[in-house]
Design a protein around this motif. Structure first.
Motif, mmCIF file in Angstrom:
data_model
loop_
_atom_site.group_PDB
_atom_site.id
_atom_site.type_symbol
_atom_site.label_atom_id
_atom_site.label_comp_id
_atom_site.label_asym_id
_atom_site.label_seq_id
_atom_site.Cartn_x
_atom_site.Cartn_y
_atom_site.Cartn_z
ATOM 1 N N LYS A 218 -1.122 3.430 5.349
ATOM 2 C CA LYS A 218 -1.710 3.271 4.021
ATOM 3 C C LYS A 218 -0.780 2.600 3.018
ATOM 4 O O LYS A 218 -1.238 2.001 2.054
ATOM 5 C CB LYS A 218 -2.116 4.639 3.478
ATOM 6 C CG LYS A 218 -2.912 5.509 4.433
ATOM 7 C CD LYS A 218 -4.309 5.009 4.667
ATOM 8 C CE LYS A 218 -5.103 5.990 5.503
ATOM 9 N NZ LYS A 218 -6.510 5.578 5.679
ATOM 10 N N GLY A 219 0.491 2.725 3.231
ATOM 11 C CA GLY A 219 1.498 2.162 2.339
ATOM 12 C C GLY A 219 2.846 2.396 2.984
ATOM 13 O O GLY A 219 2.924 2.868 4.118
ATOM 14 N N LEU A 255 -4.034 -1.703 4.511
ATOM 15 C CA LEU A 255 -4.964 -2.096 3.447
ATOM 16 C C LEU A 255 -4.147 -2.432 2.208
ATOM 17 O O LEU A 255 -3.472 -1.561 1.642
ATOM 18 C CB LEU A 255 -5.944 -0.963 3.161
ATOM 19 C CG LEU A 255 -6.990 -1.254 2.089
ATOM 20 C CD1 LEU A 255 -7.995 -2.298 2.572
ATOM 21 C CD2 LEU A 255 -7.721 0.046 1.702
ATOM 22 N N VAL A 256 -4.206 -3.679 1.773
ATOM 23 C CA VAL A 256 -3.373 -4.144 0.667
ATOM 24 C C VAL A 256 -4.129 -3.929 -0.649
ATOM 25 O O VAL A 256 -5.156 -4.581 -0.898
ATOM 26 C CB VAL A 256 -2.986 -5.623 0.841
ATOM 27 C CG1 VAL A 256 -2.049 -6.065 -0.286
ATOM 28 C CG2 VAL A 256 -2.321 -5.843 2.201
ATOM 29 N N LEU A 260 -0.680 -1.377 -6.204
ATOM 30 C CA LEU A 260 -0.336 -0.060 -5.664
ATOM 31 C C LEU A 260 0.573 -0.127 -4.447
ATOM 32 O O LEU A 260 1.511 0.658 -4.331
ATOM 33 C CB LEU A 260 -1.605 0.729 -5.332
ATOM 34 C CG LEU A 260 -2.543 1.050 -6.501
ATOM 35 C CD1 LEU A 260 -3.689 1.934 -6.029
ATOM 36 C CD2 LEU A 260 -1.788 1.707 -7.651
ATOM 37 N N ASN A 261 0.283 -1.027 -3.510
ATOM 38 C CA ASN A 261 1.107 -1.099 -2.297
ATOM 39 C C ASN A 261 1.299 -2.539 -1.830
ATOM 40 O O ASN A 261 1.478 -2.793 -0.641
ATOM 41 C CB ASN A 261 0.490 -0.261 -1.169
ATOM 42 C CG ASN A 261 -0.836 -0.830 -0.661
ATOM 43 O OD1 ASN A 261 -1.364 -1.792 -1.206
ATOM 44 N ND2 ASN A 261 -1.365 -0.224 0.390
ATOM 45 N N ASP A 262 1.238 -3.479 -2.774
ATOM 46 C CA ASP A 262 1.274 -4.904 -2.407
ATOM 47 C C ASP A 262 2.623 -5.570 -2.682
ATOM 48 O O ASP A 262 2.731 -6.805 -2.604
ATOM 49 C CB ASP A 262 0.166 -5.670 -3.136
ATOM 50 C CG ASP A 262 0.302 -5.618 -4.658
ATOM 51 O OD1 ASP A 262 1.094 -4.782 -5.161
ATOM 52 O OD2 ASP A 262 -0.376 -6.401 -5.338
ATOM 53 N N VAL A 282 3.230 -5.724 18.478
ATOM 54 C CA VAL A 282 2.189 -4.851 17.927
ATOM 55 C C VAL A 282 1.408 -5.613 16.867
ATOM 56 O O VAL A 282 1.988 -6.082 15.880
ATOM 57 C CB VAL A 282 2.804 -3.575 17.319
ATOM 58 C CG1 VAL A 282 1.746 -2.767 16.573
ATOM 59 C CG2 VAL A 282 3.455 -2.730 18.406
ATOM 60 N N PRO A 283 0.103 -5.781 17.032
ATOM 61 C CA PRO A 283 -0.681 -6.474 16.011
ATOM 62 C C PRO A 283 -0.719 -5.689 14.701
ATOM 63 O O PRO A 283 -0.897 -4.470 14.694
ATOM 64 C CB PRO A 283 -2.083 -6.561 16.629
ATOM 65 C CG PRO A 283 -1.857 -6.422 18.100
ATOM 66 C CD PRO A 283 -0.712 -5.468 18.224
ATOM 67 N N VAL A 284 -0.534 -6.404 13.603
ATOM 68 C CA VAL A 284 -0.634 -5.824 12.267
ATOM 69 C C VAL A 284 -1.708 -6.580 11.499
ATOM 70 O O VAL A 284 -1.688 -7.809 11.436
ATOM 71 C CB VAL A 284 0.709 -5.887 11.519
ATOM 72 C CG1 VAL A 284 0.539 -5.445 10.069
ATOM 73 C CG2 VAL A 284 1.752 -5.011 12.218
ATOM 74 N N HIS A 285 -2.647 -5.840 10.923
ATOM 75 C CA HIS A 285 -3.755 -6.408 10.162
ATOM 76 C C HIS A 285 -3.549 -6.111 8.678
ATOM 77 O O HIS A 285 -3.473 -4.935 8.291
ATOM 78 C CB HIS A 285 -5.086 -5.793 10.595
ATOM 79 C CG HIS A 285 -5.364 -5.845 12.065
ATOM 80 N ND1 HIS A 285 -6.348 -6.648 12.608
ATOM 81 C CD2 HIS A 285 -4.793 -5.179 13.110
ATOM 82 C CE1 HIS A 285 -6.378 -6.463 13.916
ATOM 83 N NE2 HIS A 285 -5.434 -5.581 14.248
#
Length: 373
Positions: A218-219, A255-256, A260-262, A282-285
């Protein structure tokens, strides 16, 4: 230990039923009687004096007296024995593209029988499925779908996999574990979509029976997790390490959320963690945020922010980095790390050409890690 009052509302987007499934809406329903809830003894708890118990499924370690439920709202101490109230009680059932989970390196172009029960052991303020994740089992419509029936249903709909998704599958652990075992005997794979808030022992057992895990990271700060998730970052990182060290396939979604977490520095730190602790393959989306639930005051994530995050992760050494929730973006497709050719074409949830032969690039033969058949 009590959950906050359930917020009523219409069902969230993305929970529509697929063709061929009988209607089951993931929305608040009439209160169920006790007879409508399951009474399957939970795993990973210890009995204490005076009919108390301590749950050891997740790091909350809920200590409960008689007639009390855990934070998740779906596990209850009844007379000193801990029970799952949602075993086989499915409140959302769908046939989804596997890319919707999202898994990009697992059986591209196929569908997954996707299921959930009520409940969650975190409370993300931006949850897209809050109507069921933050509900108690009495507050949603549900149908009985025992493990063997779920595995058979996947075969009936020609789904090569079952995805445990929408809510947090950790809270329906017993049902997920038993279903995964039945599915494996039928040649159906099991895919877990999780926030990663689970203790080491149950996770270790789960990884013996499932094939792939997608962790929602999440962050990358403790403060973000405390303020917006009501969870612990350290537990999620331990989950990522454990999955990476197992035989199960791992993918990560971040989730960007604007402001908040960008922060790019934090995203680079996260990418280095994945590279060093899980592996560069490892794929990161990086997925686009849309305002919902309790975070409605922020705009959707600018595409440029997602692109900057993707570039940063690639610069830090990650080889398969994707942009999510932006249909048509070039960052949806998979490129060969050897010659650069596109080996899996994607537009949204639609898959075009797949240029792989036995997991290798057709153009140059470079192996592309994943579950391809």
């Amino acid at each position: 230990m009590n959950r906050r009052r359930f917020l009523r509302g219409a069902a969230g987007a993305g929970l529509a039923l697929g063709a061929g499934l009988s209607p089951l809406r993931a929305r608040p329903g009439p209160s169920a009687s006790g007879a409508d809830l399951s009474r399957v003894e939970a795993r990973y708890y210890v009995k204490l004096p005076d009919r108390e118990i301590e749950c050891r499924l997740c790091p909350r370690m809920c200590r409960l007296g008689d007639k009390e439920r855990g934070y998740c709202g779906v596990r209850e101490n009844i007379g000193g024995t801990y029970y799952s109230l949602v075993y086989g009680k499915v409140c959302s059932l769908n046939v989804d593209p596997v890319e919707k989970k999202p898994f990009f390196h697992v059986l591209p172009g196929t569908t997954a029988l996707s299921l959930a029960t009520a409940g969650c052991n975190v409370n993300c303020r931006f949850c897209q499925n809050w109507e069921i994740s933050q509900a108690r089992p009495e507050q949603v419509e549900a149908r009985d779908l025992p493990p063997e029936a779920a595995a058979a249903r996947a075969q009936d709909y020609r789904c090569p996999s079952i995805a445990y998704t929408y809510t947090e599958p950790t809270v329906f652990f017993e049902y997920m574990y038993d279903t995964a075992g039945r599915a494996r005997r039928r040649g159906v794979k099991s895919l877990v979509v999780t926030a990663g808030h689970i203790n080491a022992e149950p996770l270790r057992d789960l990884l013996e029976v499932v094939d792939a895990v997608k962790v929602d990271l999440k962050g990358f700060t403790d403060k973000f997790y405390a303020d917006y998730v009501r969870g612990e970052l350290k537990t999620v990182l331990a989950t990522i390490r454990a999955v990476a060290a197992s035989k199960a396939w791992l993918e990560i979604v971040y989730l960007v959320i604007p402001t908040l977490n960008d922060r790019l520095g934090s995203i680079r730190e996260m990418a280095r963690f994945v590279r060093d602790e899980a592996g560069p393959d490892v794929p990161v989306h990086f997925s686009r945020f849309q305002p919902m639930y309790l975070v409605r005051n922020l705009p959707p994530t600018p595409v440029s922010t997602l692109e900057a995050a993707r570039r940063a992760a690639i610069e830090e050494g990650l080889r398969f980095v994707y942009v999510g929730n932006v249909p048509g973006h070039e960052g949806e497709s998979t490129a060969c790390t050897g010659c650069g050719a596109v080996v899996v074409e994607r537009t949204g949830y639609r898959v075009g050409a797949v240029r792989l032969k036995k997991g290798r690039c057709e153009a140059c033969g470079t192996p592309i890690p994943g579950i391809w058949g």
